[in-house]
Design a protein around this motif. Sequence first.
Motif, PDB file in Angstrom:
ATOM      1  N   UNK A   1       0.790  -1.361  -0.010  1.00 56.72           N
ATOM      2  CA  UNK A   1       0.036   0.025  -0.220  1.00 56.72           C
ATOM      3  C   UNK A   1       0.773   1.228  -0.186  1.00 56.72           C
ATOM      4  N   UNK A   2       2.049   1.244   0.717  1.00 60.50           N
ATOM      5  CA  UNK A   2       3.081   2.272   0.952  1.00 60.50           C
ATOM      6  C   UNK A   2       3.556   2.656  -0.584  1.00 60.50           C
ATOM      7  N   UNK A   3       3.927   1.378  -1.161  1.00 59.41           N
ATOM      8  CA  UNK A   3       4.614   1.408  -2.561  1.00 59.41           C
ATOM      9  C   UNK A   3       3.568   2.192  -3.418  1.00 59.41           C
ATOM     10  N   UNK A   4       2.295   1.717  -3.341  1.00 59.38           N
ATOM     11  CA  UNK A   4       1.356   2.083  -4.222  1.00 59.38           C
ATOM     12  C   UNK A   4       1.096   3.519  -4.414  1.00 59.38           C
ATOM     13  N   UNK A   5       1.300   4.096  -2.992  1.00 57.35           N
ATOM     14  CA  UNK A   5       1.019   5.671  -2.643  1.00 57.35           C
ATOM     15  C   UNK A   5       2.240   6.475  -2.850  1.00 57.35           C
ATOM     16  N   UNK A   6       3.445   5.799  -3.390  1.00 50.53           N
ATOM     17  CA  UNK A   6       4.431   6.783  -3.376  1.00 50.53           C
ATOM     18  C   UNK A   6       4.895   6.811  -4.960  1.00 50.53           C
TER      19      UNK A   6
ATOM     20  N   UNK B   1       7.026   4.127  -6.286  1.00 47.93           N
ATOM     21  CA  UNK B   1       6.593   2.825  -5.654  1.00 47.93           C
ATOM     22  C   UNK B   1       5.967   1.894  -6.699  1.00 47.93           C
TER      23      UNK B   1
ATOM     24  N   UNK C   1      -1.764  -2.255  -9.288  1.00 47.56           N
ATOM     25  CA  UNK C   1      -1.561  -0.846  -9.370  1.00 47.56           C
ATOM     26  C   UNK C   1      -2.318   0.300  -8.952  1.00 47.56           C
ATOM     27  N   UNK C   2      -1.747   1.307  -8.760  1.00 41.94           N
ATOM     28  CA  UNK C   2      -2.381   2.468  -8.354  1.00 41.94           C
ATOM     29  C   UNK C   2      -3.327   2.931  -9.438  1.00 41.94           C
ATOM     30  N   UNK C   3      -4.674   3.237  -8.902  1.00 37.31           N
ATOM     31  CA  UNK C   3      -5.612   3.695 -10.012  1.00 37.31           C
ATOM     32  C   UNK C   3      -5.373   4.895 -10.755  1.00 37.31           C
ATOM     33  N   UNK C   4      -4.560   5.708 -10.005  1.00 37.75           N
ATOM     34  CA  UNK C   4      -4.055   7.075 -10.465  1.00 37.75           C
ATOM     35  C   UNK C   4      -3.175   6.791 -12.012  1.00 37.75           C
ATOM     36  N   UNK C   5      -2.731   5.630 -11.912  1.00 35.99           N
ATOM     37  CA  UNK C   5      -1.863   5.502 -13.088  1.00 35.99           C
ATOM     38  C   UNK C   5      -2.690   5.068 -14.263  1.00 35.99           C
TER      39      UNK C   5
ATOM     40  N   UNK D   1      -4.200   1.666 -14.365  1.00 41.85           N
ATOM     41  CA  UNK D   1      -4.293   1.216 -13.118  1.00 41.85           C
ATOM     42  C   UNK D   1      -5.670   0.776 -12.664  1.00 41.85           C
ATOM     43  N   UNK D   2      -5.424   0.084 -11.568  1.00 43.73           N
ATOM     44  CA  UNK D   2      -7.147  -0.183 -10.906  1.00 43.73           C
ATOM     45  C   UNK D   2      -7.171  -1.574 -11.194  1.00 43.73           C
TER      46      UNK D   2
ATOM     47  N   UNK E   1      -5.930   6.373  -4.303  1.00 47.01           N
ATOM     48  CA  UNK E   1      -5.859   5.801  -5.741  1.00 47.01           C
ATOM     49  C   UNK E   1      -5.690   4.214  -5.253  1.00 47.01           C
ATOM     50  N   UNK E   2      -5.730   3.538  -4.261  1.00 47.60           N
ATOM     51  CA  UNK E   2      -5.469   2.065  -4.231  1.00 47.60           C
ATOM     52  C   UNK E   2      -6.672   1.571  -4.654  1.00 47.60           C
TER      53      UNK E   2
ATOM     54  N   UNK F   1     -10.536   1.931  -6.556  1.00 45.22           N
ATOM     55  CA  UNK F   1     -11.448   2.893  -7.895  1.00 45.22           C
ATOM     56  C   UNK F   1     -12.785   2.934  -7.365  1.00 45.22           C
TER      57      UNK F   1
ATOM     58  N   UNK G   1      -3.030  12.145 -12.032  1.00 44.80           N
ATOM     59  CA  UNK G   1      -2.196  10.895 -12.130  1.00 44.80           C
ATOM     60  C   UNK G   1      -1.185  11.000 -10.989  1.00 44.80           C
TER      61      UNK G   1
ATOM     62  N   UNK H   1       0.553  12.056  -5.942  1.00 47.42           N
ATOM     63  CA  UNK H   1       1.117  11.288  -5.066  1.00 47.42           C
ATOM     64  C   UNK H   1       1.976  12.062  -4.305  1.00 47.42           C
TER      65      UNK H   1
ATOM     66  N   UNK I   1      11.563   6.571  -2.606  1.00 51.43           N
ATOM     67  CA  UNK I   1      10.097   6.106  -3.388  1.00 51.43           C
ATOM     68  C   UNK I   1       9.294   7.594  -3.573  1.00 51.43           C
TER      69      UNK I   1
END
Lengths: 407, 290
Positions: free
Chosen positions: A208-213, A216, A392-396, A399-400, B49-50, B52, B69, B73, B101
């Motif tokens: 989760x931390x990786x996905x929000x960096x 990451x 993946x982060x949905x912001x990418x 992603x999602x 964003x984890x 949707x 995007x 973050x 990171x």
Amino acid sequence: MVRLVCFEWRKHFLKRSIIIAMLLFSVLNIAKVYSIHEESSLLANPGWKDLYWKEWADFGGAITNKRIEKLMNIYLPLEQLTADHTASTKYRTPDTYLSNVYEDWNFFRLNYVDPMKYAYDYKAYAQGVVSAAKENIAFYESVDNSYERNKNAVIAKLFEGRSITSFAYTEMYQYYVQYDFSGLLVLLICLYGLMSVFLHEKVTEMDILLLTSKAGGKATIWAKLIASALFVSSVSFWFWVVDFVSFSIIFDSWDAASSPLFMLVDFIHAALNVSLWQYAILSALIKTAGILVFALAFLFMSILFRNALIPFIISLFISFISIYFEEVTMGSGRIWIKVINPFVLLFNRELFRKIEFVSLVGFPLPSYIAALLLATAWGALLLGGILIVVRKNTLWKGGGNRVHLEV
Amino acid sequence: MKVAFKEISKQYKGKYALHNFSAELERGVYGLLGTNGAGKTTLINILVGILKSDKGQVLINDIDARKSGVQFLSHIGYLPQFPQFYKNFEVMDFLKYMCLLKEIPLQQGEKRAKELLEVVNLSSAARKKIGALSGGMRQRVGIAQAMLGDPDILILDEPTAGLDPQERIRFRNLITKFSENRIVLLATHIVSDIEFIANQVILLKDGQLLKQDTPQALMESLNGKVWHVIATDKTLDEKLKRLKISNMQRDQDNILLRVIDDEKPDEHAASVQANLEDVFLYYFGEGEQW
């Protein structure tokens, strides 16, 4: 990226358990090489070893008529003496080299006469192959079979000018090229090491931390893949070096390094015109490529689950099923089945000991090239699978999507 | 910086974890309060964003977060629930890794990491392995990593789990200091975490926004609904069954009950000032049986 790769390396591979496994497996590997020497080497007998290197001064190196004559002067009387099995078996008679004439005969036959005869005759044999291939070319041209014509053209070109001019001690290479045990050890260490690359992030909730960096996401995924590839290559390199050094030390020679690959009887129809040292390097590289394909399969499996046990078992199953199919198809004419299995890269002597072809849209492709292309395709498929399936982060962009098998 | 949730909905297996949730956050500390399973973590996961959302959008300064995007973050500092981190990493190395990171320049990140370790009282543990830290210390490492890069939005999911009372006070002071010109979203079901520091409290129940207001206003809204009732051992059982009780205190033979009720529960009941725990119980406590 370099720093990310270093951190990934530290996270997953700089572990005491992996280092201990490497050391223990290396010891096991050396013990296995030693046991091969003790069980199979003609020179495991100290008496034979001493005599071999004593005689080496006379018979080693360039094959000349003088040397052949000298060898025959020793061998032919021994052959006559032992032909009707009536010679004395008395231990250490003064006119024998070893314990008795039978042992002398066996010694010279196995260590010098047969190998030198093979080397001496090889040129004529290769010329015979070339002639037969040329006849085939003419025939297939007449019946307009371009596939067979092209195949024979490759064979003719490959065997053209082949000869063995120098006699060398090849026993070490003979067993070295047949040695597969270390490949299995590397596969097991890689399986153990790679299982945590993606899973550990889930277990520690770090995913989760990786996905929000910012770095990451894709950067970390690539860093993981690069670190994994480096790990696999390092472990492989280490074991291939251990193999070569162990064989060289235990067999006490790597004399034949510059001899051609076809100097080994098993490689009489070798698919490549390379020397033994070149083949040793090529074989190590191809084995590493094969392990990399399996490494991608292990990583792919680990992404799908939240605990390590299930993907570990599945990965082990995949490895064993590949080994099984490799063994079933080894030596058979089912070339497509053989080359589609990436495990063939670990048993790559199967690809190089004789020239075999697969038909690629009517063009005869050597089986080793087909195997490498198919392994690349497997690798690309698995890599694509990893990049698609990984969370993946949905912001990418893209992603999602998330695939998760909760077992 | 302004964050707006517009009619966010998210379903899991046909059940709403969030349903038409809308709220706006500007600078200050926001306490996201709800029972376990109320949708707090789902809301945070959608914000970062984890996850949707099935419906609705998150706007950052009136721009859809998805359009920003990954750049979005860089504005976020996040402490997830129950992080373990990497046991074989030293604290300082872990913070350096987090800087990497977050794409914080090495020297700047190292300097900030040292400052934050000082702030969370972990300077002496900088070279300790994370695996050797207590739960509270690990949580403080988590708080420090979230603050790296001085994010505009700090999101903390159950941040005080494992902290002792002294550490909680320290944490509250730290958040108050940090919240200047920033948004701090603090999800918890521990009322005391936010009672003294939150500028706004968001009450979330079954995935829906129940109320969003200042703690003071929420407490005032309960004026005349919180009572002190005196019970004896004989009458206690009957009162426990009938009334919603937020606290009990024995005083020699009598038991002082703190009761939440729209009506005066007893002719001797005395109205008292509500606190945030009463608010929590008032909105989330129905059906509780003692």
